[in-house]
Write an enzyme that holds these catalytic residues in place. Structure first.
Site, short mmCIF file in Angstrom:
data_model
loop_
_atom_site.label_atom_id
_atom_site.label_comp_id
_atom_site.label_asym_id
_atom_site.label_seq_id
_atom_site.Cartn_x
_atom_site.Cartn_y
_atom_site.Cartn_z
N CYS A 145 -4.75 -3.65 8.30
CA CYS A 145 -3.71 -2.82 7.68
C CYS A 145 -4.16 -1.38 7.81
O CYS A 145 -5.19 -1.00 7.22
CB CYS A 145 -3.49 -3.19 6.22
SG CYS A 145 -2.30 -2.10 5.38
N THR A 196 -2.60 1.39 6.70
CA THR A 196 -2.42 2.14 5.45
C THR A 196 -3.54 1.85 4.46
O THR A 196 -3.99 2.74 3.73
CB THR A 196 -1.06 1.81 4.81
OG1 THR A 196 -0.03 1.90 5.81
CG2 THR A 196 -0.74 2.75 3.68
N ARG A 212 0.81 -1.21 0.00
CA ARG A 212 0.00 0.00 0.00
C ARG A 212 0.86 1.27 0.00
O ARG A 212 0.56 2.24 -0.69
CB ARG A 212 -0.93 0.01 1.23
CG ARG A 212 -2.16 -0.89 1.12
CD ARG A 212 -1.84 -2.36 1.01
NE ARG A 212 -1.10 -2.84 2.20
CZ ARG A 212 -0.36 -3.94 2.23
NH1 ARG A 212 -0.21 -4.70 1.14
NH2 ARG A 212 0.27 -4.32 3.33
N THR A 213 1.93 1.29 0.79
CA THR A 213 2.79 2.46 0.82
C THR A 213 3.44 2.71 -0.54
O THR A 213 3.51 3.85 -1.01
CB THR A 213 3.86 2.31 1.92
OG1 THR A 213 3.21 2.31 3.20
CG2 THR A 213 4.86 3.45 1.87
N THR A 215 3.54 3.58 8.86
CA THR A 215 4.29 3.60 7.60
C THR A 215 4.30 5.01 7.02
O THR A 215 3.46 5.86 7.37
CB THR A 215 3.65 2.67 6.55
OG1 THR A 215 2.34 3.16 6.23
CG2 THR A 215 3.57 1.24 7.06
N CYS A 247 0.67 0.72 12.46
CA CYS A 247 0.93 -0.28 11.42
C CYS A 247 0.73 -1.61 12.10
O CYS A 247 1.21 -1.81 13.23
CB CYS A 247 2.35 -0.16 10.86
SG CYS A 247 2.82 -1.54 9.79
N LYS A 263 8.33 -7.74 8.96
CA LYS A 263 7.98 -8.31 7.65
C LYS A 263 9.08 -9.25 7.13
O LYS A 263 8.79 -10.20 6.41
CB LYS A 263 7.70 -7.20 6.63
CG LYS A 263 6.35 -6.53 6.80
CD LYS A 263 6.08 -5.54 5.68
CE LYS A 263 4.72 -4.86 5.82
NZ LYS A 263 3.60 -5.77 5.57
#
Length: 233
Positions: free
Chosen positions: A84, A86, A50-51, A126, A196, A166
């Site tokens: 999530c 974001t 997404r970022t 993020t 996040c 991650k």
């Protein structure tokens, strides 16, 4: 007992999805398997970052998010949740694609801060969440000021998310993140929003210690209540 089914738009990322499901289970009042809620999970790891999409022209995550939403609705979900922060930039567009409610993690988090009387909080999130202002817009409605880290602190948070959780790192040097958190508290943050869904995992895995608000937990509690369960605090 007239309980509803929860659908999770997952895969953003897989550990965060598992953390949300675990929190739904552990915070539901139940004495046997049958007392727990019906939860359908689509761990859709094909959803693009997404970022990257929001800030660097990366692949649009919306089609895959909508695909998951529609599938979960077809499978019998009565509400949707997505672990999530974001991704909530796309909340309205996902919601418009289905006929069942998509609960809003950011709203639930800000409601909890309001309940606790928090007026100023630090946001650890993020770059996509911070720079789009998606959290700040919700917080403003509740009279909450959100402080964000300086450039060095923000980079430290991003590194811990991507190179720590991650990446599956069991050990990670959190000194820079802890320093960023301390600076936010010195500026007046009464608590730090773990904005996040990898960050609650980081706090647990890397033994971080600061006053925190866990949006994943607030989303789990909101889903439990919507589905007709009783929340264990």
């Amino acid at each position: 007992m007239n309980q509803k089914t929860i659908g999770i738009i997952g895969g953003m990322g897989p550990l965060a999805t598992a953390d949300l499901f675990r929190k739904i289970v552990t915070h539901t009042q139940a004495t046997c398997d049958q007392d727990h809620l019906h939860v359908i999970i689509d761990n859709n790891t094909a959803i693009p970052d997404r970022t990257a999409a929001l800030l660097r022209g990366g692949e649009d995550p919306l089609p895959q998010m909508q695909k998951s939403a529609r599938m979960l609705e077809s499978d019998g979900a009565d509400c949707l949740i997505m672990p999530c922060n974001t991704a909530h930039f796309f909340h309205a567009q996902v919601q418009s694609f289905v006929h069942i409610p998509l609960l809003n993690m950011l709203e639930l988090t800000c409601q909890e801060m309001q309940r606790r009387g928090i007026r100023t909080a630090g946001l650890l999130a993020t770059n996509g969440t911070v720079l789009t202002g998606v959290y700040a817009a919700v917080a403003e409605k509740y009279g909450i000021t959100l402080l964000t880290p300086d450039d060095a602190g923000q980079q430290a948070v991003m590194d811990m998310i991507y190179r720590g959780v991650k990446a599956g790192a069991a050990v990670y040097d959190t000194a820079a993140v802890e320093a960023a958190a301390l600076r936010l508290q010195q500026q007046g943050a009464e608590a730090l929003v773990l904005g996040c869904t990898e960050l609650p995992l980081a706090v647990e895995r890397y033994h971080l210690d600061f006053p925190a608000i866990d949006p994943t937990l607030e989303l789990a509690k909101g889903a439990i209540r919507f589905a007709g369960g009783t929340v264990l605090d």
